[in-house]
Design an enzyme around this catalytic site. Structure first.
Site, PDB file in Angstrom:
ATOM      1  N   LYS A  38      40.953  55.920 -90.725  1.00 58.44           N
ATOM      2  CA  LYS A  38      41.876  56.278 -91.822  1.00 58.44           C
ATOM      3  C   LYS A  38      43.265  55.708 -91.551  1.00 58.44           C
ATOM      4  O   LYS A  38      43.577  55.331 -90.415  1.00 58.44           O
ATOM      5  CB  LYS A  38      41.951  57.804 -91.933  1.00 58.44           C
ATOM      6  CG  LYS A  38      42.562  58.465 -90.696  1.00 58.44           C
ATOM      7  CD  LYS A  38      42.442  59.980 -90.728  1.00 58.44           C
ATOM      8  CE  LYS A  38      43.032  60.595 -89.467  1.00 58.44           C
ATOM      9  NZ  LYS A  38      42.817  62.050 -89.419  1.00 58.44           N
ATOM     10  N   ARG A 136      43.569  74.586 -93.081  1.00 55.98           N
ATOM     11  CA  ARG A 136      43.988  73.392 -93.822  1.00 55.98           C
ATOM     12  C   ARG A 136      42.877  73.151 -94.837  1.00 55.98           C
ATOM     13  O   ARG A 136      42.676  73.973 -95.711  1.00 55.98           O
ATOM     14  CB  ARG A 136      44.228  72.248 -92.838  1.00 55.98           C
ATOM     15  CG  ARG A 136      45.132  71.153 -93.362  1.00 55.98           C
ATOM     16  CD  ARG A 136      45.393  70.055 -92.350  1.00 55.98           C
ATOM     17  NE  ARG A 136      44.184  69.303 -91.986  1.00 55.98           N
ATOM     18  CZ  ARG A 136      44.150  68.290 -91.123  1.00 55.98           C
ATOM     19  NH1 ARG A 136      45.267  67.903 -90.507  1.00 55.98           N
ATOM     20  NH2 ARG A 136      43.031  67.658 -90.846  1.00 55.98           N
ATOM     21  N   HIS A 168      37.174  71.287 -88.094  1.00 58.40           N
ATOM     22  CA  HIS A 168      38.211  70.548 -87.367  1.00 58.40           C
ATOM     23  C   HIS A 168      39.074  71.543 -86.586  1.00 58.40           C
ATOM     24  O   HIS A 168      39.424  72.598 -87.098  1.00 58.40           O
ATOM     25  CB  HIS A 168      39.051  69.782 -88.400  1.00 58.40           C
ATOM     26  CG  HIS A 168      39.974  68.746 -87.849  1.00 58.40           C
ATOM     27  ND1 HIS A 168      39.607  67.839 -86.872  1.00 58.40           N
ATOM     28  CD2 HIS A 168      41.253  68.432 -88.158  1.00 58.40           C
ATOM     29  CE1 HIS A 168      40.634  67.028 -86.617  1.00 58.40           C
ATOM     30  NE2 HIS A 168      41.649  67.373 -87.377  1.00 58.40           N
ATOM     31  N   ARG A 224      34.147  62.715 -83.748  1.00 60.05           N
ATOM     32  CA  ARG A 224      35.007  61.906 -84.613  1.00 60.05           C
ATOM     33  C   ARG A 224      36.209  61.442 -83.794  1.00 60.05           C
ATOM     34  O   ARG A 224      37.161  62.199 -83.606  1.00 60.05           O
ATOM     35  CB  ARG A 224      35.492  62.732 -85.810  1.00 60.05           C
ATOM     36  CG  ARG A 224      34.372  63.375 -86.641  1.00 60.05           C
ATOM     37  CD  ARG A 224      34.938  64.091 -87.869  1.00 60.05           C
ATOM     38  NE  ARG A 224      35.939  65.083 -87.541  1.00 60.05           N
ATOM     39  CZ  ARG A 224      35.698  66.384 -87.322  1.00 60.05           C
ATOM     40  NH1 ARG A 224      34.459  66.859 -87.415  1.00 60.05           N
ATOM     41  NH2 ARG A 224      36.679  67.202 -87.021  1.00 60.05           N
ATOM     42  N   TYR A 268      75.922  51.676 -84.664  1.00 63.66           N
ATOM     43  CA  TYR A 268      76.548  52.638 -85.579  1.00 63.66           C
ATOM     44  C   TYR A 268      76.936  53.942 -84.885  1.00 63.66           C
ATOM     45  O   TYR A 268      76.167  54.468 -84.074  1.00 63.66           O
ATOM     46  CB  TYR A 268      75.575  52.985 -86.711  1.00 63.66           C
ATOM     47  CG  TYR A 268      75.326  51.879 -87.691  1.00 63.66           C
ATOM     48  CD1 TYR A 268      76.379  51.181 -88.282  1.00 63.66           C
ATOM     49  CD2 TYR A 268      74.026  51.533 -88.041  1.00 63.66           C
ATOM     50  CE1 TYR A 268      76.133  50.165 -89.202  1.00 63.66           C
ATOM     51  CE2 TYR A 268      73.769  50.521 -88.972  1.00 63.66           C
ATOM     52  CZ  TYR A 268      74.830  49.846 -89.543  1.00 63.66           C
ATOM     53  OH  TYR A 268      74.582  48.861 -90.451  1.00 63.66           O
ATOM     54  N   CYS A 315      68.893  50.727 -85.891  1.00 55.39           N
ATOM     55  CA  CYS A 315      69.325  50.475 -87.264  1.00 55.39           C
ATOM     56  C   CYS A 315      68.114  50.097 -88.119  1.00 55.39           C
ATOM     57  O   CYS A 315      66.987  50.107 -87.646  1.00 55.39           O
ATOM     58  CB  CYS A 315      70.347  49.338 -87.284  1.00 55.39           C
ATOM     59  SG  CYS A 315      71.679  49.551 -86.080  1.00 55.39           S
ATOM     60  N   ASP A 317      67.234  47.184 -89.344  1.00 56.73           N
ATOM     61  CA  ASP A 317      66.616  45.885 -89.063  1.00 56.73           C
ATOM     62  C   ASP A 317      66.670  45.488 -87.599  1.00 56.73           C
ATOM     63  O   ASP A 317      66.105  44.469 -87.224  1.00 56.73           O
ATOM     64  CB  ASP A 317      67.351  44.781 -89.843  1.00 56.73           C
ATOM     65  CG  ASP A 317      67.667  45.213 -91.253  1.00 56.73           C
ATOM     66  OD1 ASP A 317      66.733  45.605 -91.953  1.00 56.73           O
ATOM     67  OD2 ASP A 317      68.858  45.200 -91.626  1.00 56.73           O
TER      68      ASP A 317
HETATM   69  C1  LIG Z   1      42.203  62.219 -88.125  1.00 57.03           C
HETATM   70  C2  LIG Z   1      41.016  63.061 -87.948  1.00 57.03           C
HETATM   71  C3  LIG Z   1      40.194  62.917 -86.814  1.00 57.03           C
HETATM   72  C4  LIG Z   1      40.536  62.032 -85.648  1.00 57.03           C
HETATM   73  O1  LIG Z   1      41.397  62.732 -84.780  1.00 57.03           O
HETATM   74  P1  LIG Z   1      41.877  62.113 -83.390  1.00 57.03           P
HETATM   75  O2  LIG Z   1      42.668  63.200 -82.773  1.00 57.03           O
HETATM   76  O3  LIG Z   1      42.697  60.918 -83.750  1.00 57.03           O
HETATM   77  O4  LIG Z   1      40.648  61.742 -82.650  1.00 57.03           O
HETATM   78  C5  LIG Z   1      39.024  63.640 -86.761  1.00 57.03           C
HETATM   79  N1  LIG Z   1      38.691  64.487 -87.763  1.00 57.03           N
HETATM   80  C6  LIG Z   1      39.473  64.674 -88.833  1.00 57.03           C
HETATM   81  C7  LIG Z   1      39.054  65.630 -89.874  1.00 57.03           C
HETATM   82  C8  LIG Z   1      40.668  63.998 -88.959  1.00 57.03           C
HETATM   83  O5  LIG Z   1      41.439  64.195 -90.030  1.00 57.03           O
END
Ligand SMILES: *Cc1c(COP(=O)(O)O)cnc(C)c1O
Length: 389
Positions: A38, A136, A168, A224, A268, A315, A317
């Site tokens: 992603k 979430r 998750h 994942r 700056y 900054c 750039d």
């Molecule tokens: C982004 C994401 C992951 C990957 O997480 P990492 O900590 O980068 O391995 C796995 N599952 C879900 C649902 C995520 O949104």
């Protein structure tokens, strides 16, 4: 000296393949690997990263949005792809037609997916996401019975196959937090309930990178892995040394070198003032290129084999580094972050300097920087756990 790009991102696909193989070996062959690509593969370039992950044997790719999944299909990927973040009105018909595994969090989403199936005239693949404590996405516990019943009814009607049940973690990067045990228990409750209503998903999954590495009990059928695939530690300091290699290097060509005297202020707001004579180097990248301004006066870069501190504010750039009296030629390489194997800073170092996480460093860098994919071959002939090319 050879001419360097003003500011570029170099992505080593061999390092990515290496990391995917290391993680796959760690979790074992009974656990499927999903490489999460992603957000343009956390800034590494989604299509190229996906190709490297497939070459390294990743059976699944994970993305947030359906658009990302469809972009993978458009680029020719025909393997299993799961997406997990939708809004009402999502083009589920396109997702079904493209044979993407869709996630559903609610009965309403399942109904919308059913309409997509109707339009396309072929069954979908659906994975049910349950909320086990992150609060979430995912179905709240009170809604599991209704969601599971709708999912099972759709399966019986031939509308879809329920291919997965998943959740998750909130705190997998803090392995001692009891929330992890609680979430895993609640996930097992969800699996038991799914079993009771007759669901028999192909994959049950809970673990992201940190949990895949640090919590073997959470590996289930599939892990994942995002950040670890890119060679970065999800829980800096808490990870075993797996020999993961950071995949991204951000570098620039030194634009100019100058002398300053004691009392001279830099950039700056005069946020840094030289205490003694020194030389300064101008680096032609800034927050317009995703170099976080919060790393002002804190991060370091590598020039001529030495770490050089950022002086004053970053900054839009450009920013300034302290060369400590050295006078490298303009055009010389400045490594903002990379593998760290040469003593240079990593994305994790930049994260520490900016008060954020390495995920944000690699995902946000970009802007006007060019990106180049290379193949160092470092994964050929390397044994497991060997980190250096
Ligand atoms: C982004 C994401 C992951 C990957 O997480 P990492 O900590 O980068 O391995 C796995 N599952 C879900 C649902 C995520 O949104």
């Amino acid at each position: 000296m050879s001419h360097l790009a003003r500011a570029e991102i170099v992505v080593d696909l061999a390092a990515l393949r290496h990391n995917v193989r290391v993680l796959s070996r760690l979790v074992g062959e009974d656990v499927a690997m999903m490489t999460v690509v992603k957000a343009d593969a956390y800034g590494h370039g989604m299509v190229a990263a996906a190709g490297a992950a497939r070459e390294a044997g990743s059976q699944w790719l994970g993305v947030a949005t359906l658009e990302e999944a469809l972009a993978l299909r458009a680029a020719g990927d025909s393997g299993r792809v799961l997406c997990w973040l939708a809004v009402p009105g999502e083009d589920y018909a396109a997702g079904v037609a493209a044979d993407v595994d869709l996630s559903a969090y609610s009965v309403a989403e399942l109904d919308e997916i059913a309409a997509g199936v109707e339009a396309v005239g072929r069954p979908a693949r659906v994975q049910l996401k349950v909320d086990t404590g992150l609060s979430r996405g995912g179905a709240a516990r009170a809604d599991w019975p209704a969601v599971f019943a709708r999912a099972r009814a759709g399966e019986e009607a031939g509308t879809w196959r329920v291919t997965g049940i998943w959740s998750h973690f909130s705190s997998s990067d803090e392995p001692e937090d009891p929330a992890n045990d609680r979430q895993e228990r609640v996930f097992r409750d969800a699996l038991a309930l799914a079993d009771e209503v007759g669901l028999d998903p192909e994959v049950r999954h809970l673990a992201n990178s940190a949990a895949a590495v640090l919590r073997p009990s959470a590996r289930f059928d599939l892990v994942r892995c995002g950040i670890a695939s890119y060679g970065l530690e999800p829980a800096p300091g808490l990870m075993p040394d797996l020999g993961l290699v950071p995949v991204m290097t951000a570098r620039a060509a030194l634009a100019m070198v100058k002398h300053v005297a004691p009392g001279d202020a830099v950039s700056y707001g005069r946020a840094w003032i030289a205490e003694s004579e020194t030389t300064l180097g101008l680096v032609p990248a800034g927050y317009g290129d995703g170099v976080l301004r919060s790393a002002s006066n804190a991060a370091e870069v590598l020039v001529g084999g030495k770490r050089r501190p950022v002086r004053g504010r970053i900054c839009m750039d450009q920013f300034v580094v302290d060369l400590g009296g050295d006078e490298p030629d303009p055009g010389e390489e400045v490594v903002l972050f990379g593998t760290g194997l040469d003593g240079g800073p990593t994305a994790t170092d930049w994260a520490q300097a900016s008060g954020t996480i390495n995920y944000e460093i690699v995902t946000r860098i970009g802007g006007r920087m060019t990106r180049r994919h290379v193949d160092s071959g470092l994964d050929s002939g390397m044994g497991a756990g060997v980190g250096a090319p």
